[in-house]
Design a protein around this motif. Structure first.
Motif, PDB file in Angstrom:
ATOM      1  N   SER A   1      -0.038  -6.324  -5.438  1.00 34.86           N
ATOM      2  CA  SER A   1      -0.265  -7.529  -4.560  1.00 34.86           C
ATOM      3  C   SER A   1       0.096  -8.790  -5.483  1.00 34.86           C
ATOM      4  O   SER A   1       0.650  -9.852  -5.048  1.00 34.86           O
ATOM      5  CB  SER A   1      -1.775  -7.465  -4.092  1.00 34.86           C
ATOM      6  OG  SER A   1      -2.575  -7.551  -5.223  1.00 34.86           O
TER       7      SER A   1
ATOM      8  N   LYS B   1       0.761  -1.213  -0.014  1.00 31.96           N
ATOM      9  CA  LYS B   1       0.054  -0.170   0.136  1.00 31.96           C
ATOM     10  C   LYS B   1       0.964   1.091  -0.107  1.00 31.96           C
ATOM     11  O   LYS B   1       2.257   1.059   0.243  1.00 31.96           O
ATOM     12  CB  LYS B   1      -0.988  -0.038   1.411  1.00 31.96           C
ATOM     13  CG  LYS B   1      -1.595  -1.301   1.389  1.00 31.96           C
ATOM     14  CD  LYS B   1      -2.707  -1.071   0.916  1.00 31.96           C
ATOM     15  CE  LYS B   1      -3.612  -2.497   1.089  1.00 31.96           C
ATOM     16  NZ  LYS B   1      -4.447  -2.632  -0.064  1.00 31.96           N
TER      17      LYS B   1
ATOM     18  N   GLU C   1      -2.955  -1.563  -7.672  1.00 31.84           N
ATOM     19  CA  GLU C   1      -3.559  -2.986  -7.594  1.00 31.84           C
ATOM     20  C   GLU C   1      -2.513  -3.976  -7.928  1.00 31.84           C
ATOM     21  O   GLU C   1      -2.684  -5.229  -7.684  1.00 31.84           O
ATOM     22  CB  GLU C   1      -4.695  -3.186  -8.594  1.00 31.84           C
ATOM     23  CG  GLU C   1      -6.030  -2.167  -8.386  1.00 31.84           C
ATOM     24  CD  GLU C   1      -6.420  -2.435  -6.726  1.00 31.84           C
ATOM     25  OE1 GLU C   1      -6.589  -3.668  -6.672  1.00 31.84           O
ATOM     26  OE2 GLU C   1      -6.688  -1.515  -6.003  1.00 31.84           O
ATOM     27  N   GLU C   2      -1.645  -3.616  -8.822  1.00 30.75           N
ATOM     28  CA  GLU C   2      -0.704  -4.656  -9.323  1.00 30.75           C
ATOM     29  C   GLU C   2       0.323  -5.173  -8.360  1.00 30.75           C
ATOM     30  O   GLU C   2       1.015  -6.219  -8.454  1.00 30.75           O
ATOM     31  CB  GLU C   2       0.203  -4.075 -10.434  1.00 30.75           C
ATOM     32  CG  GLU C   2      -0.859  -4.003 -12.015  1.00 30.75           C
ATOM     33  CD  GLU C   2      -0.049  -3.108 -12.877  1.00 30.75           C
ATOM     34  OE1 GLU C   2      -0.579  -2.723 -14.000  1.00 30.75           O
ATOM     35  OE2 GLU C   2       1.163  -2.511 -12.579  1.00 30.75           O
TER      36      GLU C   2
END
Ligand SMILES: Cc1ncc(COP(=O)(O)O)c(C=O)c1O
Length: 430
Positions: A325, A249, A322-323
């Protein structure tokens, strides 16, 4: 005269990373670094977290080239500048507001350690207390105030004065599985007779980057956060290494159940490794008098421009967050495959997000693997109190093929060594 003689003759003995990776580096693009002989290295170190968006990221470079060609002001102390205005506004819009954070931005001297110094000073000023709780295996920098909070033995020794006003407490997991250290810390502060002064602050990392990739659980963090709050102490979260996406994050503390009073950020904030540091100070706690903490290089305009461009990666329309993870999974899988080359219990996969690695029982093995990987063309440093952890922290922008190639090289080095080198050691441990 060989290519290292100018360094050996004229540069201080204090230099260190260059001893682990003894080449003269020249160029770098994305996740690949080239030395002066043209050999290429896959970078699993990323400037210790300062180049999260890759070396010479094209989008960032374009923006700083435009700024320089337009005679944009470079140096400005803490004057108002357009570059700073745009950076602050973008940081508020892209990072703070979506996370409901109402923090003010204090630009400190451009290093992580200076942000920590300022955070410690402010916590002491605001509370009128002196002691600050710092944790085992913490790393917060090497200037004297921050060094007191740092746990590393050799770094502390190099201060050559007593390091005061810190109370050391055990980090999550420090006393082994099954011992909840948050309960111990709480017990020490909630029990009459423990003999502790009420602290000005608790300072912590959500993942200890230098201290060995120790990950704090959300349960542990929220318990410490609540304790700080109950004691009227500030919670300082040092995001110098974990920040800017490193643990998955933008901030390491997100979704961990804590609300930091002060957040220290630096490293990749400057987009391509340009120096800058900031403290995010919760509303109401910004009790500084003008100039009370100052410095010539607070807020480097080129870093503001680069940092603004890098924030595009965090825009709501960008797929990049998003990528992360998925990339975390790639790294975990590759690490598991690498750990499988060693005998059971010789090594464990540790860490979180794009800050993972292999914790070896034997520190020698960790440094051997780092060196062998380098011989094959991959840069990966060690960390931990005994340098027993091989740290894998590539740029967050790395693609899967480059990541896989880096691990292929690392494993090739390991296989070669297990066949030929240190036969005695490796037979015993690996
Ligand atoms: C968590 C943390 N805090 C502070 C620092 C110190 O930052 P700097 O080296 O920029 O002074 C570091 C450096 O690695 C760090 O990892």
């Amino acid at each position: 005269m060989n290519k290292f003689s100018v360094f050996a003759e004229y540069e201080s003995n204090v230099r260190s990373y260059c001893r682990s990776f003894p080449k003269v580096f020249d160029r770098a693009v994305g996740s690949v670094v080239y030395d002066v002989e043209g050999s290429e290295y896959i970078d699993f170190f990323a400037g210790a977290g300062a180049v999260n968006y890759g070396h010479n990221n094209g989008h960032v470079v374009d923006s700083i080239m435009r700024y320089m060609r337009g005679d944009g002001i470079m140096h400005s102390l803490d004057f108002h500048t357009r570059a700073k205005q745009e950076f602050i506004q973008k940081f508020v819009d892209v990072i703070l507001k979506p996370r409901h954070l109402r923090h003010k931005m204090q630009f400190t001297g451009p290093t992580g350690t200076n942000a920590v110094e300022a955070a410690l000073k402010l916590a002491r000023k605001v509370t009128g207390r002196t002691q600050v709780v710092a944790f085992t295996n913490a790393f917060h920098g090497v200037s004297l105030g921050a060094l007191a909070a740092t746990a590393n033995k050799s770094k502390r020794k190099a201060g050559y004065v007593p390091l005061h006003y810190i109370t050391r407490m055990p980090y999550d997991g420090f006393l082994g599985d099954g011992i909840n250290t948050a309960e111990i810390v709480e017990g020490m502060y909630r029990t009459a007779g423990a003999g502790l002064e009420v602290p000005a602050a608790f300072i912590l990392e959500t993942v200890q980057g230098e201290g060995g990739l120790n990950v704090a659980s959300s349960g542990w963090l929220s318990r410490i956060g609540k304790l700080a709050n109950d004691l009227g102490a500030l919670l300082i979260v040092d995001e110098v290494q974990t920040g800017c996406g490193r643990t998955g994050k933008f901030f390491g503390f997100e979704e961990m159940g804590i609300e930091p009073d002060i957040i220290c950020l630096s490293k990749s904030l400057g987009g391509i490794g340009l120096p800058i540091a900031v403290n995010l100070i919760k509303e109401g706690l910004d009790q500084w008098q003008p100039g009370e903490h100052n410095g010539t290089f607070r807020g480097n305009n080129l870093a503001f421009v680069a940092g603004s461009a890098a924030l595009d990666y965090w825009d709501s329309a960008s797929p990049f967050p998003e990528e992360l993870s998925l990339k975390e999974e790639w790294i975990t899988e590759e690490l598991k495959a690498t750990a499988a080359l060693f005998s059971e219990n010789a090594v464990e996969v540790r860490g979180k997000g794009m800050l993972q690695g292999l914790a070896f029982k034997s520190p020698q093995l960790a440094s051997d693997v780092s060196r062998l990987g380098f011989d094959e063309g991959v840069i990966a440093e060690t960390c931990g109190p005994d340098n027993e952890v091989l740290k894998i922290m590539p740029a967050l922008t790395i693609d899967q093929a480059t990541l896989q190639e880096g691990f292929r090289r690392l494993r090739k080095g390991i296989m070669r060594a297990s066949a030929h080198l240190h036969a005695e050691n490796w037979a015993k441990i690996a």
